[in-house]
Design an enzyme around this catalytic site. Structure first.
Site, short mmCIF file in Angstrom:
data_model
loop_
_atom_site.label_atom_id
_atom_site.label_comp_id
_atom_site.label_asym_id
_atom_site.label_seq_id
_atom_site.Cartn_x
_atom_site.Cartn_y
_atom_site.Cartn_z
N HIS A 264 -15.18 -18.54 -15.95
CA HIS A 264 -14.30 -18.25 -17.09
C HIS A 264 -15.04 -18.52 -18.38
CE1 HIS A 264 -10.71 -18.27 -19.63
NE2 HIS A 264 -10.16 -17.57 -18.65
N ASP A 321 -7.28 -15.83 -10.89
CA ASP A 321 -7.28 -14.63 -10.05
C ASP A 321 -7.71 -14.88 -8.62
OD1 ASP A 321 -6.36 -12.80 -11.92
OD2 ASP A 321 -8.31 -12.78 -12.91
#
Ligand code: CMC
Length: 385
Positions: A264, A321
């Protein structure tokens, strides 16, 4: 060639602050996420998607009557026109689900006589319309994709469970209703991510909020953003059996492939949303088919190995996710629909940011450092070799 010295290029705007916001805090070092100051864990456990929408849009939690009125407003906006259904039906089988959603999202501005407003209260009304209708449109797209009839909303159900009902045709049980609500809460908002930024860039021109959310849907499409959960699930399906996991990951990393659902830009530790989703795997596993149990086992083995290989050393940890895929499958949501679920939840984040940004709007217009020739001699086409 002209080049100025001391120009700092911020690729991907990494590390650049674009504004001050009171909507969302992403603490990437400590792995914490807050909506309007409330920790995401508390909201996932105790709140509802409707309440979170109110919180994000108005900046505070509603009182009981306010929440009832707000939920009623959302319900009233659930219907979509026959024309919208026709667009979905004509594009739905062929085009990708998110592409259809992007197209119908753009088209619903036609049903608003004044799509642009500078008044906050009017824009909140538009946001309610967008949030509500997006879920209905996404569910309708899913129905058409499966060759099934579009269903009307069930007004006895809450926002997220009604979405699941309209998509699958089955009323979710208590656990499934809670899980889809939590998934909507977790995807509702995440500061200035790519799709929110795309929404803000569009609305900074004073384009209407429908144009902004259409840009948001468009930006969500790629596998680096809204498409990562589908890609992660596809990888788990490709791995096939839990015992294949470690070799698959080893080979993928050796081939410099990215493992979707990890890493991320802001979180350099475990994404708190992924932790919450992981906590649902046990509940779901007990009630799942063998196929989904297998996917869950694969996800857990992959998570362990990735953390060992890239967690502490590279700051690459599971993101929201990674565990979403098996959970969506459990809820009866097909992989090609994952990004439309993301979009349905994120509409509230996009709208909240536009409303906030318009209080002190400034047109986005960054610079590029041009590096190339100047005053090049133009040669007529007939003289070019
Ligand atoms: N698997 C393996 N290596 C990775 C991964 C990954 N998932 N993510 C980053 N890396 C490596 C990357 O290969 C690069 O290595 P090197 O320096 O040797 O070239 C290094 O880490 C930096 O990667 P980057 O892509 O430049 O870093 P970033 O800050 O732009 O990364 C990211 C953010 C989300 C684009 C990236 O981690 C990624 O592509 N992850 C996979 C896609 C994904 O899961 N996206 C969903 C993000 S969360 C939901 C959302 O906000 O949309």
């Amino acid at each position: 060639m002209e080049s100025k010295e001391n120009i700092e290029i911020h690729e991907g705007l990494s590390g650049i602050y674009i504004d001050i916001s009171s909507i969302c805090k992403v603490d990437g070092i400590n792995g914490k996420l807050y909506y309007r100051g409330y920790p995401i864990q508390v909201l996932a456990e105790r709140s509802s998607f409707e309440e979170v929408c109110y919180l994000l849009l108005y900046g505070r939690l509603p009182k009981k009557q306010e929440l009832d009125d707000f939920s009623e407003k959302l319900k009233k906006e659930r219907s979509i026109t026959d024309q919208t259904k026709q667009i979905i039906t004509s594009l739905g089988r062929k085009a990708q689900a998110l592409d259809v959603l992007r197209t119908v999202m753009s088209s619903i501005s036609a049903y608003d006589e004044t799509p642009y407003s500078s008044e906050e209260s009017k824009n909140i009304e538009k946001a309610i319309r967008i949030i509500s209708k997006t879920a209905t449109m996404a569910a309708a797209i899913g129905r058409i994709k499966k060759g099934e009839q579009i269903l009307e909303p069930d007004q006895s159900l809450g926002h997220a469970e009604n979405f699941l009902f309209m998509l699958t045709g089955k009323k979710p049980d208590k656990d499934a209703a809670k899980l889809i609500d939590v998934m909507f809460i977790l995807h509702a908002e995440h500061s200035s991510n790519a799709s929110t930024f795309a929404t803000l860039v569009t609305c900074s021109t004073l384009a209407d909020i429908y144009a902004g959310v259409t840009a948001g849907v468009a930006a969500l499409k790629g596998p680096l953003h809204g498409g990562a959960d589908e890609a992660a699930l596809k990888m788990m399906i490709e791995i096939g059996q839990p015992e294949n996991t470690e070799k698959y990951i080893e080979d993928a990393l050796a081939g410099k492939k990215k493992i979707m659902g990890f890493g991320h830009r802001v979180y350099k530790t475990y994404d708190p949303r992924a932790r919450i989703l992981k906590s649902y795997l046990d509940i779901v596993k007990n009630k799942s088919t063998e196929d989904i149990k297998r996917l869950i086992d694969i996800s857990l083995r992959a998570e362990k190995m990735m953390i060992e290989k890239l967690g502490q050393s590279h700051g690459i940890w599971p993101n929201v996710d990674f565990f979403s895929g098996p959970l969506y499958m459990y809820l009866g949501i097909e992989p090609e629909m994952f990004d439309t679920v993301f979009a349905s939840s994120r509409t509230v984040g996009w709208c909240s940011h536009v409303i906030e940004y318009w209080k002190n709007n400034k047109l986005f217009r960054p610079l590029e450092e041009y590096q190339g020739p100047l005053d090049v001699e133009y040669v007529g086409i007939e003289e070019r070799n």
